[in-house]
Design a protein around this motif. Structure first.
Motif, PDB file in Angstrom:
ATOM      1  N   ARG A   4    -118.092  13.670 129.096  1.00  0.00           N
ATOM      2  CA  ARG A   4    -119.128  14.433 128.393  1.00  0.00           C
ATOM      3  C   ARG A   4    -118.507  15.169 127.219  1.00  0.00           C
ATOM      4  O   ARG A   4    -117.472  15.828 127.365  1.00  0.00           O
ATOM      5  CB  ARG A   4    -119.786  15.400 129.379  1.00  0.00           C
ATOM      6  CG  ARG A   4    -120.855  16.289 128.775  1.00  0.00           C
ATOM      7  CD  ARG A   4    -121.643  16.984 129.875  1.00  0.00           C
ATOM      8  NE  ARG A   4    -120.811  17.755 130.774  1.00  0.00           N
ATOM      9  CZ  ARG A   4    -120.482  19.039 130.581  1.00  0.00           C
ATOM     10  NH1 ARG A   4    -120.911  19.672 129.489  1.00  0.00           N
ATOM     11  NH2 ARG A   4    -119.748  19.667 131.468  1.00  0.00           N
ATOM     12  N   PRO A   5    -119.123  15.087 126.037  1.00  0.00           N
ATOM     13  CA  PRO A   5    -118.560  15.754 124.855  1.00  0.00           C
ATOM     14  C   PRO A   5    -118.538  17.271 125.012  1.00  0.00           C
ATOM     15  O   PRO A   5    -119.366  17.860 125.720  1.00  0.00           O
ATOM     16  CB  PRO A   5    -119.506  15.328 123.725  1.00  0.00           C
ATOM     17  CG  PRO A   5    -120.211  14.114 124.230  1.00  0.00           C
ATOM     18  CD  PRO A   5    -120.316  14.291 125.704  1.00  0.00           C
ATOM     19  N   LYS A   6    -117.590  17.891 124.355  1.00  0.00           N
ATOM     20  CA  LYS A   6    -117.521  19.351 124.361  1.00  0.00           C
ATOM     21  C   LYS A   6    -118.735  19.933 123.651  1.00  0.00           C
ATOM     22  O   LYS A   6    -119.251  19.364 122.701  1.00  0.00           O
ATOM     23  CB  LYS A   6    -116.235  19.815 123.671  1.00  0.00           C
ATOM     24  CG  LYS A   6    -114.961  19.434 124.410  1.00  0.00           C
ATOM     25  CD  LYS A   6    -113.734  19.958 123.678  1.00  0.00           C
ATOM     26  CE  LYS A   6    -112.464  19.590 124.438  1.00  0.00           C
ATOM     27  NZ  LYS A   6    -111.247  20.088 123.726  1.00  0.00           N
TER      28      LYS A   6
ATOM     29  N   GLN B   2    -127.841  18.165 124.538  1.00  0.00           N
ATOM     30  CA  GLN B   2    -127.163  18.668 123.351  1.00  0.00           C
ATOM     31  C   GLN B   2    -128.148  19.367 122.433  1.00  0.00           C
ATOM     32  O   GLN B   2    -129.150  18.778 122.012  1.00  0.00           O
ATOM     33  CB  GLN B   2    -126.479  17.521 122.601  1.00  0.00           C
ATOM     34  CG  GLN B   2    -125.593  17.951 121.455  1.00  0.00           C
ATOM     35  CD  GLN B   2    -124.780  16.791 120.906  1.00  0.00           C
ATOM     36  OE1 GLN B   2    -125.027  15.636 121.232  1.00  0.00           O
ATOM     37  NE2 GLN B   2    -123.804  17.096 120.072  1.00  0.00           N
TER      38      GLN B   2
END
Length: 255
Positions: free
Chosen positions: A99-101, A149
């Motif tokens: 999972r992206p920061k 997001q």
């Protein structure tokens, strides 16, 4: 997340089929198979006619020279990096991209990143019809990751594994997803490099509902071995080709 930017769960909005869909290249396969049978019959008949006019051929001696076994060690076994089964029989969750920061983990990611057959069937519009289809398709398990997001975009990635004791179910599953993705109006599509027939899609026409913001979507599907990959992106703004392609390429690279 505010009430006017409600994000629809990708699993429940996907227009997944409740009945099996014929494969698009099935007719070609049938024609090739029919031609092969006709060729075999014709060749057999010709062989009988030719053989009937030939003199008997002397058979070779039943005594044949003994072939000695080659000396030295046999071939080295495949390493864990080379053996696909080592990767896919282990923890599938480790094959999911991270999972992206700056994003939040989604609430629909199953039980600790796993989805059993019941949970997976519930992601269809008609779970009662999907469940027996999954049994017939030799569903084994599914690993899932997802994130939110900026309060306006959601991403879900699933790796669906099949037992494949009868046929290449992962291939058939991906074919089915291509069929449904291409049926949506206003859809653009691109091939996924390194996947054979993998595809990425951007749906330019949003889903609309009174009282809600328009919902745009993109998806990608591919398969490798006994695993089918599916990626879904939903957002209140149009989704760029680069975004779905980047996710798909990175995920395929881990399979």
């Amino acid at each position: 997340m505010s009430a006017d930017t409600t994000i629809v769960d990708p699993g429940t909005t996907a227009d997944a089929p409740s009945e099996p869909v014929p494969r698009r290249r099935g007719r070609t396969t049938l024609l090739i198979a029919t031609a092969a049978v006709l060729g075999l019959v014709a060749g057999t008949c010709t062989g009988f006619l030719v053989q009937a006019h030939r003199a008997p051929t002397k058979l070779p001696s039943l005594s044949q020279p003994v072939v000695t076994q080659a000396k030295g060690p046999g071939p080295d076994p495949l390493s864990a990096a080379q053996d696909h089964r080592v990767k896919t029989d282990g923890d599938l969750r480790k094959l999911l991209i991270t999972r992206p920061k700056g994003t939040r983990e989604a609430h629909w990611t199953g039980s600790d990143g796993w989805m059993d057959m019941t949970e997976y069937a519930d992601s269809y519009k008609k779970p009662a019809n999907a469940f027996p289809d999954l049994i017939n398709n030799e569903f084994r398990r599914a690993a899932v990751a997802g994130w939110e997001q900026g309060g306006t975009t959601t991403v879900e990635i699933r790796l669906v594994q099949f037992r494949q004791e009868e046929s290449l179910k992962a291939d058939e599953y991906a074919d089915n997803e291509y069929f449904w993705a291409e049926k949506e109006a206003g859809t653009r599509s691109w091939s996924l490099p390194g996947t054979g027939d993998g595809m990425a899609y951007v749906h330019t026409r949003p889903e609309t509902k009174p009282g809600y913001l328009p919902m745009y979507s993109a998806e990608a599907h591919a398969w490798r071995g006994d695993i089918a990959m599916e990626i879904w992106i939903y957002g209140t703004r149009p989704i760029a080709k680069e975004k779905i392609m980047d996710l798909a390429k990175r995920q395929v690279g881990r399979l």
